[in-house]
Design a protein around this motif. Sequence first.
Motif, PDB file in Angstrom:
ATOM      1  N   PHE A  14      30.139  83.436 -12.183  1.00 38.58           N
ATOM      2  CA  PHE A  14      29.995  82.000 -11.930  1.00 38.58           C
ATOM      3  C   PHE A  14      29.894  81.715 -10.436  1.00 38.58           C
ATOM      4  O   PHE A  14      29.069  80.913  -9.997  1.00 38.58           O
ATOM      5  N   ALA A  15      30.745  82.370  -9.645  1.00 35.39           N
ATOM      6  CA  ALA A  15      30.730  82.148  -8.193  1.00 35.39           C
ATOM      7  C   ALA A  15      29.420  82.627  -7.572  1.00 35.39           C
ATOM      8  O   ALA A  15      28.835  81.925  -6.728  1.00 35.39           O
ATOM      9  N   ALA A  30      26.629  80.201  -8.624  1.00 35.73           N
ATOM     10  CA  ALA A  30      26.746  78.917  -7.922  1.00 35.73           C
ATOM     11  C   ALA A  30      26.312  79.050  -6.478  1.00 35.73           C
ATOM     12  O   ALA A  30      25.590  78.195  -5.941  1.00 35.73           O
ATOM     13  N   ARG A  31      26.715  80.135  -5.836  1.00 33.04           N
ATOM     14  CA  ARG A  31      26.336  80.364  -4.437  1.00 33.04           C
ATOM     15  C   ARG A  31      24.823  80.515  -4.314  1.00 33.04           C
ATOM     16  O   ARG A  31      24.196  79.956  -3.412  1.00 33.04           O
ATOM     17  N   SER A  32      24.234  81.250  -5.233  1.00 31.99           N
ATOM     18  CA  SER A  32      22.787  81.442  -5.225  1.00 31.99           C
ATOM     19  C   SER A  32      22.056  80.110  -5.428  1.00 31.99           C
ATOM     20  O   SER A  32      21.103  79.797  -4.722  1.00 31.99           O
ATOM     21  N   PHE A  33      22.526  79.333  -6.386  1.00 36.53           N
ATOM     22  CA  PHE A  33      21.933  78.025  -6.653  1.00 36.53           C
ATOM     23  C   PHE A  33      22.047  77.118  -5.435  1.00 36.53           C
ATOM     24  O   PHE A  33      21.069  76.514  -4.987  1.00 36.53           O
ATOM     25  N   PHE A  34      23.252  77.043  -4.870  1.00 37.17           N
ATOM     26  CA  PHE A  34      23.507  76.175  -3.724  1.00 37.17           C
ATOM     27  C   PHE A  34      22.630  76.556  -2.537  1.00 37.17           C
ATOM     28  O   PHE A  34      22.023  75.701  -1.888  1.00 37.17           O
ATOM     29  N   THR A  35      22.517  77.849  -2.269  1.00 33.84           N
ATOM     30  CA  THR A  35      21.694  78.327  -1.157  1.00 33.84           C
ATOM     31  C   THR A  35      20.236  77.957  -1.360  1.00 33.84           C
ATOM     32  O   THR A  35      19.561  77.497  -0.442  1.00 33.84           O
ATOM     33  N   ARG A  36      19.742  78.138  -2.560  1.00 36.70           N
ATOM     34  CA  ARG A  36      18.333  77.821  -2.838  1.00 36.70           C
ATOM     35  C   ARG A  36      18.057  76.325  -2.734  1.00 36.70           C
ATOM     36  O   ARG A  36      16.997  75.903  -2.272  1.00 36.70           O
TER      37      ARG A  36
END
Length: 75
Positions: free
Chosen positions: A31-32, A35-41
């Motif tokens: 999940f982390a 989420a980090r990948s999504f947020f960065t993109r």
Amino acid sequence: MARDASSVQQHDVDALRELGLTDVDVADIVFAAAARSFFTRVLDGLGAQLDVETAETFAPEILASLVVGRPVAEV
């Protein structure tokens, strides 16, 4: 997982279990990372940069992981 989630196999999960992680721990990691990948993109897609005031609240090693691919905004 962050580079190629489809490459994760059962043996990868089993290796984490052998290190003592529970299924909940493994799920939290996934999940982390997702989420980090999504947020960065999203930020990269918007051309957004981390502001200086927020950047100054992080230790250098943590800050480096937050600004992958895009520098902190200049004052």
